[in-house]
Design an enzyme around this catalytic site. Sequence first.
Site, PDB file in Angstrom:
ATOM      1  N   MET A 222       9.350 -46.082 -59.286  1.00 13.89           N
ATOM      2  CA  MET A 222      10.684 -46.360 -59.825  1.00 13.89           C
ATOM      3  C   MET A 222      10.619 -46.345 -61.355  1.00 13.89           C
ATOM      4  SD  MET A 222      12.638 -48.817 -57.170  1.00 13.89           S
ATOM      5  CE  MET A 222      12.008 -50.381 -57.699  1.00 13.89           C
TER       6      MET A 222
ATOM      7  N   ALA B 127       9.228 -47.062 -65.319  1.00 14.10           N
ATOM      8  CA  ALA B 127       8.646 -48.155 -66.109  1.00 14.10           C
ATOM      9  C   ALA B 127       7.132 -48.156 -65.858  1.00 14.10           C
ATOM     10  CB  ALA B 127       9.282 -49.504 -65.778  1.00 14.10           C
TER      11      ALA B 127
ATOM     12  N   HIS C 260       0.358 -47.530 -62.210  1.00 16.87           N
ATOM     13  CA  HIS C 260       0.911 -46.241 -61.754  1.00 16.87           C
ATOM     14  C   HIS C 260      -0.035 -45.091 -62.126  1.00 16.87           C
ATOM     15  CE1 HIS C 260       4.879 -48.477 -62.229  1.00 16.87           C
ATOM     16  NE2 HIS C 260       4.934 -48.060 -60.984  1.00 16.87           N
TER      17      HIS C 260
ATOM     18  N   GLY D 201       0.540 -48.412 -54.314  1.00 20.18           N
ATOM     19  CA  GLY D 201      -0.271 -49.551 -54.724  1.00 20.18           C
ATOM     20  C   GLY D 201      -0.340 -50.596 -53.615  1.00 20.18           C
TER      21      GLY D 201
ATOM     22  N   ARG E 146       8.076 -55.093 -63.473  1.00 18.18           N
ATOM     23  CA  ARG E 146       8.913 -56.272 -63.749  1.00 18.18           C
ATOM     24  C   ARG E 146       8.282 -57.218 -64.781  1.00 18.18           C
ATOM     25  NH1 ARG E 146      10.630 -55.505 -58.191  1.00 18.18           N
ATOM     26  NH2 ARG E 146      12.909 -55.417 -58.113  1.00 18.18           N
TER      27      ARG E 146
HETATM   28  O1  PAF Z   1       7.068 -49.428 -54.880  1.00 16.50           O
HETATM   29  C1  PAF Z   1       8.012 -48.826 -55.429  1.00 16.50           C
HETATM   30  O2  PAF Z   1       7.996 -48.548 -56.615  1.00 16.50           O
HETATM   31  C2  PAF Z   1       9.222 -48.437 -54.595  1.00 16.50           C
HETATM   32  O3  PAF Z   1       9.476 -49.390 -53.625  1.00 16.50           O
HETATM   33  C3  PAF Z   1       9.118 -47.025 -53.988  1.00 16.50           C
HETATM   34  C4  PAF Z   1       7.954 -46.930 -53.003  1.00 16.50           C
HETATM   35  C5  PAF Z   1       8.924 -45.994 -55.093  1.00 16.50           C
HETATM   36  C6  PAF Z   1      10.396 -46.692 -53.228  1.00 16.50           C
HETATM   37  O4  PAF Z   1      11.509 -46.732 -54.044  1.00 16.50           O
END
Ligand code: PAF
Length: 274
Positions: free
Chosen positions: A30, A32, A37, A147, A187
């Site tokens: 998502m 950020a 990541h 993750g 977050r």
């Molecule tokens: O873990 C996340 O960032 C979200 O839940 C995902 C898997 C990208 C689905 O929107």
Amino acid sequence: MQTIDKVNALKTKIAAIRATGKRIALVPTMGALHDGHLALVEEAQRRADSVIVSIFVNPKQFGPNEDLDAYPRTLEADRAKLLAAGVESLWLPSVAEMYPPGFATVITVADLPNRLCGAARPGHFDGVTTVVSKLFNQVRPDIAVFGEKDWQQLAIIQRLTIDLDFGIEIIGLPTRRAEDGLALSSRNANLSAKERVVAVALPRALLRAKAVIEAGQPVSLALQSAQASLIAAGFHTVDYVAYVDAKSLEPLFEQGAEGRLLAAAKLGKTRLID
Ligand code: PAF
């Protein structure tokens, strides 16, 4: 790096990659983006020839009173990180591209989403499984990397992938942490300096609970004292501290080989999980 924002263009790109016989990895995010990541991206690069990262802040996984509007959005910085990491393609659909007018399908996994985060966030995992199913169909990757921080999400996606015969290998990667132990999370950007200091109580409480359980003390005692220590440290609410079986997510009442300690708690407006 190619940024693609239309499903048709994505399908053309995927067909071209497939024609070269390359193995494709998807890293759904998502945005950020943080080092956690980037570790998923590195793992994807190790296991596949062509890596596609998606950035989509999925409105369907946020409840009406949740932080969809406040969710951190750092697209230009994200792009720079992915470019530096050597990512081949960024899949960046708009909400209208992902959910065109008339979109009416919900993908629901039974049982697993009803507990833990799902109990505190009704409908959240339906949003996750719906968008992940769409991403899987759009990209048709050989593997997808997630993750382990959101352990429940990973367990649900594993179930979804088996049940719907997606034929995708799901890879879970251990949680990346800051030096003081806090799990990296998009977050965390929303924490004030003071809250950031308090936040470290979450991994510490889990480590203490682990030690208590491993010492043969009752699981209930470990969970209660972890919960109490979070409130004492300054967390405002604790959704759960739980000790569960890694696959079924059923509560465990004594130490088990496949036991996982999981917690979710709120610090100001920010909900943290570990
Ligand atoms: O873990 C996340 O960032 C979200 O839940 C995902 C898997 C990208 C689905 O929107």
